[in-house]
Design a protein around this motif. Structure first.
Motif, PDB file in Angstrom:
ATOM      1  N   GLN B 137       0.812  -1.224   0.000  1.00 42.03           N
ATOM      2  CA  GLN B 137       0.000   0.000   0.000  1.00 42.03           C
ATOM      3  C   GLN B 137       0.843   1.270   0.000  1.00 42.03           C
ATOM      4  O   GLN B 137       0.307   2.365  -0.119  1.00 42.03           O
ATOM      5  N   LEU B 142       2.341   2.249  -8.186  1.00 39.97           N
ATOM      6  CA  LEU B 142       1.003   1.803  -8.580  1.00 39.97           C
ATOM      7  C   LEU B 142      -0.017   2.865  -8.181  1.00 39.97           C
ATOM      8  O   LEU B 142       0.152   3.541  -7.178  1.00 39.97           O
ATOM      9  N   THR B 143      -1.102   2.964  -8.954  1.00 39.91           N
ATOM     10  CA  THR B 143      -2.146   3.906  -8.560  1.00 39.91           C
ATOM     11  C   THR B 143      -2.817   3.416  -7.278  1.00 39.91           C
ATOM     12  O   THR B 143      -2.801   2.218  -6.975  1.00 39.91           O
ATOM     13  N   ARG B 144      -3.430   4.350  -6.583  1.00 35.71           N
ATOM     14  CA  ARG B 144      -4.060   3.991  -5.310  1.00 35.71           C
ATOM     15  C   ARG B 144      -5.123   2.910  -5.509  1.00 35.71           C
ATOM     16  O   ARG B 144      -5.244   1.982  -4.711  1.00 35.71           O
ATOM     17  N   ARG B 147      -3.413  -0.386  -5.885  1.00 37.08           N
ATOM     18  CA  ARG B 147      -2.812  -0.794  -4.598  1.00 37.08           C
ATOM     19  C   ARG B 147      -3.904  -1.363  -3.693  1.00 37.08           C
ATOM     20  O   ARG B 147      -3.730  -2.425  -3.076  1.00 37.08           O
ATOM     21  N   THR B 148      -5.010  -0.646  -3.620  1.00 38.66           N
ATOM     22  CA  THR B 148      -6.115  -1.098  -2.762  1.00 38.66           C
ATOM     23  C   THR B 148      -6.656  -2.434  -3.254  1.00 38.66           C
ATOM     24  O   THR B 148      -6.844  -3.368  -2.465  1.00 38.66           O
ATOM     25  N   LYS B 186     -17.529  -1.507  -1.971  1.00 42.02           N
ATOM     26  CA  LYS B 186     -17.290  -0.404  -1.039  1.00 42.02           C
ATOM     27  C   LYS B 186     -16.675  -0.919   0.249  1.00 42.02           C
ATOM     28  O   LYS B 186     -15.831  -0.265   0.857  1.00 42.02           O
ATOM     29  N   GLN B 189     -13.130  -0.983   0.175  1.00 41.21           N
ATOM     30  CA  GLN B 189     -12.496   0.343   0.080  1.00 41.21           C
ATOM     31  C   GLN B 189     -12.276   0.799  -1.366  1.00 41.21           C
ATOM     32  O   GLN B 189     -11.374   1.589  -1.636  1.00 41.21           O
ATOM     33  N   PHE B 191     -14.270   2.706  -4.359  1.00 43.29           N
ATOM     34  CA  PHE B 191     -15.499   3.474  -4.528  1.00 43.29           C
ATOM     35  C   PHE B 191     -15.709   3.954  -5.950  1.00 43.29           C
ATOM     36  O   PHE B 191     -16.705   4.599  -6.242  1.00 43.29           O
ATOM     37  N   THR B 192     -14.747   3.715  -6.829  1.00 45.62           N
ATOM     38  CA  THR B 192     -14.881   4.229  -8.194  1.00 45.62           C
ATOM     39  C   THR B 192     -14.961   3.082  -9.189  1.00 45.62           C
ATOM     40  O   THR B 192     -14.260   2.081  -9.056  1.00 45.62           O
ATOM     41  N   ARG B 196     -13.118   5.710 -18.414  1.00 44.04           N
ATOM     42  CA  ARG B 196     -12.169   6.440 -19.236  1.00 44.04           C
ATOM     43  C   ARG B 196     -11.175   7.247 -18.390  1.00 44.04           C
ATOM     44  O   ARG B 196     -10.033   7.442 -18.781  1.00 44.04           O
ATOM     45  N   HIS B 197     -11.654   7.701 -17.224  1.00 41.72           N
ATOM     46  CA  HIS B 197     -10.832   8.592 -16.410  1.00 41.72           C
ATOM     47  C   HIS B 197      -9.680   7.887 -15.707  1.00 41.72           C
ATOM     48  O   HIS B 197      -8.742   8.525 -15.256  1.00 41.72           O
ATOM     49  N   GLN B 201      -4.343   4.660 -16.505  1.00 42.78           N
ATOM     50  CA  GLN B 201      -3.450   4.588 -15.342  1.00 42.78           C
ATOM     51  C   GLN B 201      -3.455   3.182 -14.758  1.00 42.78           C
ATOM     52  O   GLN B 201      -2.433   2.710 -14.247  1.00 42.78           O
ATOM     53  N   SER B 205      -0.252   0.847 -14.276  1.00 38.23           N
ATOM     54  CA  SER B 205       0.045   0.181 -13.006  1.00 38.23           C
ATOM     55  C   SER B 205       0.127  -1.330 -13.183  1.00 38.23           C
ATOM     56  O   SER B 205       0.938  -1.988 -12.530  1.00 38.23           O
TER      57      SER B 205
END
Lengths: 351, 322
Positions: B137, B142-144, B147-148, B186, B189, B191-192, B196-197, B201, B205
């Motif tokens: 972590q 790596l993107t968050r 990692r999560t 959720k 942990q 939430f997204t 495209r956004h 990334q 990663s």
């Protein structure tokens, strides 16, 4: 293969594609002292929480505007800024400050980190360890600020619910929470005695300053915004052009504009003033006149400041002379030779 | 000027796959070859990459809407052994901490591991959590989100909950672009959604995650032949069809990959296209100047094709079936 060689090979790859990547700029930094000095001053002012007019680079296609932005980004990252590079286009128009804010947040990068910078910073943010939290707290509680910023900062600080934190981050970046949602979350976090105002739609620049201060509160120098292709303004409607000039002035610190803690540079084509400000569109006269007695009236003065900045405040990019071109060829030859461990012969000019 | 496929594949291996990409390099290549030979081009590169310890993901534009970056990610993700990578990472942590786990030792057998470590299962779990928090972590390469997700997957591997869908299943559904339980996600942990956004990334990663786990990197082989196909679609097995706008969107996706090689490491994207990529008056690359300028060989030798060019033209000899 060592890291040095990998960097050279990466630069060679980028040169083949004609892309001014970080690796290319490292080996071929742009050379124009006046631009360099001006940008250093802008970064220094922003790092002190002040404002100073930003840099507007003017040049025709192929004069190195994007190359300069890449170089400026590298310098800003090395100076511990959060950096966002935004290519202005139909999805990220300069006339829509909310979309600009969202693009700036989505594109924000940090030195040594992967992924969206804001998410990285916010995820690990702790008000009790953030060295500049008190300054941020005082700013956000001053009477002229949007009170929702103070309330949501308090919620962000108090809640232990990661999902609520995510929602607060979204609010700050242009996707407001429902008022009822904020109230419930505050109550669950043990905050009482408050009223929650409705979210404002027109305070993107205030949020920009808030986020810059948020970054500074954890020790970053500030936020750098690099706007590429500002000549896209010419494709908008007259009203949109007026709003765009105003936003450009506010971000670049022209006239009375400027966002504390934000260092801004932009690029624009060289003939913009002649073609658009005074040409057929004659924006210098028509735009402020059209903005009077409309809901954009407050933006009229910044719009004029923005147009004046385009007319007089830009910095011309000078194409390299013959000696400079020869030096670039030699550097490219050296780079290639070192990358491929092969003595590339000098270029010969054919008749 | 064209190159023979075998010769070009050899150069690709020597100059990219052998050392440059494993050491952190990245590249995007476009290979044009006669209609119907795109698969042969990608087969040649896949064979080399698989021999060399890459994760190879094949994407067919007739099956995946490749003008959407998140669909590209999902297609790659479905070909990635996420659970295997999590297990590999965990085993590496045990080894780094002096615990030699034989291959037959299951990671979800905490009692068995505890016996080897001479501690309780609860203590073992505590150690694993510590490695995840302090190692995975905080690995900012790596993107968050990744990692999560990988942290949660690692926990799910050692401590699977006997409830369906399991945490691992929900994470894989999220990664694969399948429907998932939002409430379970959720709780993990996350939430997204992947869109495209953040898809690009996540790909970046993923390539790093592969390298962290001992692989050479990620090779994506995209067969874009369908984009220009005139063959009528079989109603029993409909193929994705590409309008002019969809093609331009694909060009934008490719341009962004080229422009963002700054952030890419341990990565090779090879797009196999037919000659129409260059010559189609409505859907050819001349319709999208930004990509054309990045891949066209404006500076070239009079007599020889550049095998290292961003775009190459290949001669492909296809054996007539016996």
């Amino acid at each position: 293969m060592n890291g040095d060689k990998v960097q050279r090979l990466r630069a060679a790859e980028a040169l083949r594609a004609g892309v001014p990547s970080r690796d290319v700029v490292r080996f071929f930094p742009p050379q124009q002292r006046d631009v360099e000095t001006r940008w250093e001053n802008v970064l220094e002012a922003a790092a002190q929480g002040n404002t100073t007019p930003g840099v507007l680079l003017e040049g025709d296609f192929g004069t190195g505007k994007s190359h300069w932005l890449e170089h400026m980004e590298r310098q800003a990252l090395e100076a511990n800024f959060v950096c966002s590079t935004i290519v202005l286009n139909k999805e990220t128009p300069l006339h829509d400050a909310n979309k600009l804010l969202r693009a700036a947040v989505e594109n924000a990068t940090l030195a040594g980190r992967s992924g969206p910078a804001f998410s990285e910073i916010a995820y690990s943010y702790r008000s009790d360890t953030a060295p500049g939290y008190t300054v941020l707290f005082e700013w956000v509680h001053s009477p002229e600020r949007d009170p929702r910023l103070a309330l949501t900062l308090q919620l962000f600080e108090r809640t232990r619910d990661e999902e609520v934190r995510e929602r607060v981050i979204e609010e700050w970046t242009g996707f407001p929470m429902a008022t009822g949602e904020v109230k419930l979350a505050l109550r669950e976090a043990g905050v009482t005695g408050f009223s929650v105002p409705k979210p404002r739609r027109d305070n993107a620049l205030e949020k920009l300053e808030f986020l810059a201060r948020f970054f500074r509160s954890v020790g970053y120098s500030g936020w750098t915004l690099l706007l590429d292709e500002a000549e896209m303004i010419s494709k908008y409607s007259q009203r949109q052009r007026g709003r765009s000039y105003a936003h450009l002035a506010q971000l670049l610190g022209a006239g009375k504009g400027g966002v504390h803690g934000v260092a801004c540079a932009a690029t624009i084509t060289k003939d913009y003033a002649g073609q658009v400000l005074y040409g057929r569109k004659n924006d210098m006269v028509n735009v402020p006149a059209k903005m009077e007695h409309t809901r954009d009236e407050a933006l009229a003065a910044p719009a004029v400041a923005g147009m004046r900045f385009i007319e007089r405040g830009g910095t011309d990019l000078r194409p390299p002379g013959k000696d400079a071109v020869d030096q670039l060829f030699e550097r490219a030859r050296e780079l290639y030779s070192e990358a491929y461990e092969w003595a590339a012969p000098p270029l010969t000019q054919s008749a | 000027m064209s190159l023979a496929l075998a010769d070009w594949a050899e150069v690709l291996d020597r100059e990219y796959l052998a050392e440059f990409v494993p050491r952190g390099g990245a590249s995007v290549k476009i290979a044009a070859s006669p209609v119907g030979t795109q698969s042969a081009v990608l087969d040649a590169v896949a064979a080399i990459a698989r021999q060399r310890n890459y994760t190879v993901a094949r994407i067919d534009a007739g099956e995946t809407r490749v003008q959407f970056i998140e669909q590209v990610f999902f297609a790659v993700s479905r070909q990635t052994d996420w659970v295997g990578l999590a297990e590999r990472w965990l085993r590496a942590q045990f080894a780094a901490n002096g615990v030699d786990l034989p291959p037959e030792q299951r990671l979800d057998d905490l009692d068995g591991i505890a016996a080897r470590m001479e501690m309780s299962a609860r203590e073992v779990m505590g150690e694993v959590r510590r490695w995840i928090v302090n190692g995975l972590q905080k690995d900012y390469r790596l993107t968050r989100e990744l990692r999560t997700a990988m942290a949660m997957l690692c926990l799910a591997v050692v401590n699977p909950v006997n409830v369906s869908p399991t945490d691992a299943e929900v994470l894989l559904q999220w990664l694969h672009g399948a429907k998932y339980s939002l409430s379970t996600l959720k709780k993990l942990q996350i939430f997204t959604r992947i869109g495209r956004h953040n898809a690009r990334q996540l790909l970046t990663s993923l390539a790093r995650w592969l390298q962290i786990n001992g692989q050479d990197g990620l090779v994506i082989l995209l067969d874009a032949g369908e984009v220009w196909s005139q063959t009528p679609s079989d109603p029993e097995r409909p193929r994705v069809r590409y309008t002019r706008n969809a093609t331009l969107d694909l060009f934008e996706v490719l341009r962004q990959f080229i422009d963002e090689t700054d952030d890419l490491e341990h990565f090779l994207l090879l797009v196999a296209v037919p000659p129409e990529f260059w010559i189609d008056p409505k859907k050819g690359v001349s319709q999208y100047t930004a990509l054309q300028m990045r891949v066209a060989d404006e500076v070239r030798d009079r007599e020889r094709a550049n095998p290292l060019g961003a775009a190459v033209r290949l001669e492909v000899t296809v054996e007539v079936g016996a």
